[in-house]
Design an enzyme around this catalytic site. Structure first.
Site: not given
Ligand code: GRF
Length: 216
Positions: A13, A91-93, A108, A110, A137, A146
């Site tokens: 986070g 981290m889920r689709i 999102n 990425h 991005s 993505d």
């Molecule tokens: C980030 O690098 C983001 O680009 C990717 O997941 C990571 C999340 O990090 N989607 P955090 O949980 O905000 O520390």
């Protein structure tokens, strides 16, 4: 009235924290109504608690399929009536049901310069390819993983001695600046998803969105 956000996380986070800090500092005219995680006990939930923000944990593994998990998330999110749903290390689709429901409101971050390197291990892939530039991005989410239209990118030069770890640290610093910036555009009504792409200040952006370069 500040712009209402719901933030979805799965882990540490740090992007959530950057958003919370920007709100606290008065740099982002928004409020986080709910932080939702698909994992219990993650650091991002502690960050939300510390900021006094309601949290929900909906564990994907308790659901028989993706769609039922997504419907449970929608039920948890909708009472907060968010204007933007922010994926920040979620981290889920997501299924089409979820993506359609929040179309034009779901964004999102990425860690690559899309359309290069959708998916995982983006930092290593950029180094292995011999790229001289990498970055992150922020994009609207569509059914393609993505693959949704890009709003903005932060460009980070790759150094000859970079490892995936050193590079990811510099990219993350940029992520933490870029999310508040883009959310501020949203809050001010400057960024919208249209049929022909993303409009920022009324102008349709190219496939890499609005590009920002910061000096290291
Ligand atoms: C980030 O690098 C983001 O680009 C990717 O997941 C990571 C999340 O990090 N989607 P955090 O949980 O905000 O520390």
């Amino acid at each position: 009235m500040s712009h209402r956000l719901v933030v979805l996380i799965s882990g540490s986070g740090t992007n959530l924290q950057a958003i919370l800090d920007a709100i606290q500092d008065g740099q982002l005219n928004a409020s986080v109504a709910l932080v939702l995680s698909n994992k219990a006990g993650v650091a991002g939930l502690d960050r939300a608690h510390a900021a006094g923000i309601p949290t929900a944990v909906i564990e994907h593994k308790r659901f028989p399929d993706r769609e039922q998990f997504d419907r449970a998330m929608i039920e948890a999110i909708d009472p907060y009536d968010p204007e933007t749903v922010v994926l920040a290390g979620f981290m889920r689709i997501l299924s089409d049901v979820f993506v359609h429901h929040y179309r034009g409101k779901l964004i999102n971050i990425h860690p690559s310069l899309l359309p290069r390197y959708p998916g995982l291990h983006t930092h290593q892939r950029a180094i292995d390819a011999g790229d001289t530039q990498h970055g992150c991005s922020i994009h609207f989410v569509t059914e393609e993983l993505d693959g949704g239209p890009v709003i903005a990118q932060a460009v980070v030069p790759i150094r000859s001695n970079d490892t995936a770890e050193t590079l990811s640290k510099r990219v993350q610093l940029r992520e933490h600046a870029l999310y508040p910036l883009v959310l501020n555009w949203r809050a001010a009504g400057h960024v919208e998803l249209h049929q022909d792409g993303v409009k920022l200040h009324g102008e349709t952006l190219g496939i890499q969105g609005h590009q920002l370069e910061w000096q290291d």
